[in-house]
Each structure stands twice: as C-alpha cells, then as structure tokens.
Design a protein around this motif. Structure first.
Motif, short mmCIF file in Angstrom:
data_model
loop_
_atom_site.label_atom_id
_atom_site.label_comp_id
_atom_site.label_asym_id
_atom_site.label_seq_id
_atom_site.Cartn_x
_atom_site.Cartn_y
_atom_site.Cartn_z
N LYS A 1 0.68 -1.28 0.08
CA LYS A 1 -0.12 0.06 -0.10
C LYS A 1 1.00 1.10 0.00
CE LYS A 1 -3.57 0.32 2.75
NZ LYS A 1 -4.49 0.44 3.99
N ILE A 2 0.63 2.04 -1.16
CA ILE A 2 1.74 3.31 -0.96
C ILE A 2 0.72 4.56 -1.13
CG2 ILE A 2 3.31 4.55 -2.77
CD1 ILE A 2 2.58 0.82 -3.15
N ASP A 3 0.90 5.06 0.00
CA ASP A 3 -0.05 6.61 0.07
C ASP A 3 0.36 7.62 -0.85
OD1 ASP A 3 -1.57 5.66 2.36
OD2 ASP A 3 0.20 5.89 3.67
N ILE A 4 -0.69 8.41 -1.33
CA ILE A 4 -0.72 9.17 -2.07
C ILE A 4 -1.03 10.80 -1.54
CG2 ILE A 4 -0.18 7.81 -4.18
CD1 ILE A 4 -3.01 8.63 -5.02
N HIS A 5 -1.83 10.46 -0.59
CA HIS A 5 -2.71 11.68 -0.29
C HIS A 5 -1.95 12.78 0.33
CE1 HIS A 5 -2.33 9.23 3.50
NE2 HIS A 5 -2.39 10.41 3.94
N ALA A 6 -0.69 12.59 0.89
CA ALA A 6 0.03 13.85 1.53
C ALA A 6 1.03 14.16 0.43
CB ALA A 6 0.74 13.35 2.53
N LEU A 7 0.89 14.09 -0.94
CA LEU A 7 2.03 14.45 -1.92
C LEU A 7 2.01 16.13 -1.94
CD1 LEU A 7 1.26 12.40 -4.95
CD2 LEU A 7 3.38 12.25 -3.75
N PRO A 8 3.48 16.67 -1.76
CA PRO A 8 3.66 17.99 -1.52
C PRO A 8 3.12 18.96 -2.72
CG PRO A 8 5.67 16.85 -1.01
CD PRO A 8 4.56 15.83 -1.81
N THR A 9 2.71 19.95 -2.29
CA THR A 9 1.84 20.97 -3.50
C THR A 9 2.76 21.21 -4.48
OG1 THR A 9 0.47 21.78 -1.65
CG2 THR A 9 0.66 23.15 -3.60
N ASP A 10 4.08 21.56 -4.06
CA ASP A 10 5.00 21.99 -5.41
C ASP A 10 5.24 20.78 -6.04
OD1 ASP A 10 6.49 20.55 -3.20
OD2 ASP A 10 8.40 21.33 -3.82
N LEU A 11 5.15 19.55 -5.77
CA LEU A 11 5.36 18.39 -6.60
C LEU A 11 4.33 18.38 -7.65
CD1 LEU A 11 7.40 15.82 -4.58
CD2 LEU A 11 8.27 17.40 -6.26
N LEU A 12 2.95 18.49 -6.77
CA LEU A 12 1.66 18.23 -7.57
C LEU A 12 1.53 19.37 -8.69
CD1 LEU A 12 -0.98 17.50 -4.66
CD2 LEU A 12 -0.01 15.96 -6.56
N GLU A 13 2.22 20.34 -8.35
CA GLU A 13 2.05 21.49 -9.50
C GLU A 13 3.00 21.31 -10.71
OE1 GLU A 13 3.13 25.16 -7.35
OE2 GLU A 13 1.00 25.42 -6.49
N GLN A 14 4.17 20.62 -10.42
CA GLN A 14 4.99 20.14 -11.55
C GLN A 14 4.36 18.69 -12.28
OE1 GLN A 14 9.35 20.01 -10.60
NE2 GLN A 14 8.75 20.87 -8.72
N ALA A 15 3.77 18.18 -11.49
CA ALA A 15 3.01 16.90 -12.21
C ALA A 15 1.83 17.47 -13.08
CB ALA A 15 2.44 16.04 -11.28
N LEU A 16 1.25 18.43 -12.55
CA LEU A 16 -0.09 18.95 -13.40
C LEU A 16 0.48 19.80 -14.73
CD1 LEU A 16 -2.23 20.45 -10.32
CD2 LEU A 16 -2.76 18.60 -12.09
N ALA A 17 1.91 20.07 -14.55
CA ALA A 17 2.40 20.83 -15.77
C ALA A 17 3.20 19.56 -16.56
CB ALA A 17 3.72 21.66 -15.36
N GLY A 18 2.99 18.26 -16.38
CA GLY A 18 3.49 17.27 -17.33
C GLY A 18 4.43 16.36 -16.66
N LYS A 19 5.00 16.74 -15.58
CA LYS A 19 6.05 15.96 -15.00
C LYS A 19 5.72 14.76 -14.49
CE LYS A 19 9.10 19.17 -15.88
NZ LYS A 19 10.08 19.08 -16.91
N ILE A 20 6.52 13.62 -14.34
CA ILE A 20 6.06 12.43 -13.57
C ILE A 20 6.79 12.77 -12.07
CG2 ILE A 20 6.40 9.92 -13.48
CD1 ILE A 20 6.82 10.13 -16.70
#
Length: 139
Positions: free
Chosen positions: A91-110
C-alpha cells in the motif's frame, strides 16, 4: 487546479524478489499489468485524476476514510501468479504529496517514489510501504 486533471505517478520497486509477480491492483481488486521480476527495478506508471482539495481519483486509487488515498501493488497470488509462495499487497500512500510536486505533475512531469522491494523476512515488502526517500520529479 481544474477538475479532473490527470497526472502520472511512477512507483519503482528498487529490489523486487526475482521470479515474483507484481502488478497494480484496480478498485475491483483485479491484477492489472502483471510483470515478473528479473533482477532489476520494476516500475509502474499510475494515472491519477486530481480535483480541487486536492482529491485523488482514478481506477487505481483506493481510499480509507475521508482523506487517505493510496495505490496497491499486488504481489504473487494477488498479482495472478497462483503458484507463488506469497499473496501480498503493498500500500503506497499518495494523499500527502507536497503541493509543489503536484504543481509540477500538473505541468506534465512524472512524480516517482522509489520503494523497497524486500521485507524483513526476505520476501516481498508488503502492508504500508514507505518510499526510500522523498517523492521526486522525473523527466
């Protein structure tokens, strides 16, 4: 953040048990994308929809309570290898991903989490598995 934007998470098992079967597990508890470990790291790319909050949704996103969101990696029998000596899930938690990383992911990064492959008993790591380091952005 627009409703329903999709990001990609990469779950990399650093040292999987050779010959072990691994897969993602969808919401119906079905194994998806079975891979047999050969000797190097294994990676699974997971599409995840994000809505304001942020809330994490998708075929592979499981929930526990109002906040906790996670992805399962099925192992052995749970991954569809009936002859396996193991039937486990990580089980790998994803709910606490940092906002700065989420912003980069929304810009197309993995976003990638590197995960341990072995438990104390030498078998596949299971239960709640914590990344070996922080989540990171990969190209």
């Amino acid at each position: 953040m627009a409703a329903g934007q999709t990001i990609r998470l990469r779950l990399t098992i650093q040292d999987p048990v050779p010959g072990g079967a691994y897969s993602l597990q969808n919401k119906k508890s079905e194994a998806v994308g079975q891979v047999i470990a050969a000797g190097g790291p294994l990676s699974f790319d997971v599409p995840v929809r994000i809505t304001p909050g942020p809330k994490f949704l998708g075929e592979f996103v499981h929930s526990e309570g109002p906040v906790r969101r996670f992805v399962y990696i099925a192992i052995g029998g749970q991954a569809g290898l009936a002859a396996s000596p193991w039937s486990r899930r990580a089980k790998i938690d994803i709910h606490a991903l940092p906002t700065d990383l989420l912003e980069q992911a929304l810009a197309g990064k993995i976003l990638e989490a590197r995960l341990p492959g072995r438990d104390k008993d030498g078998g596949p790591a299971c239960a709640t598995v914590r990344p070996l380091g922080a989540w990171r952005v990969v190209e």
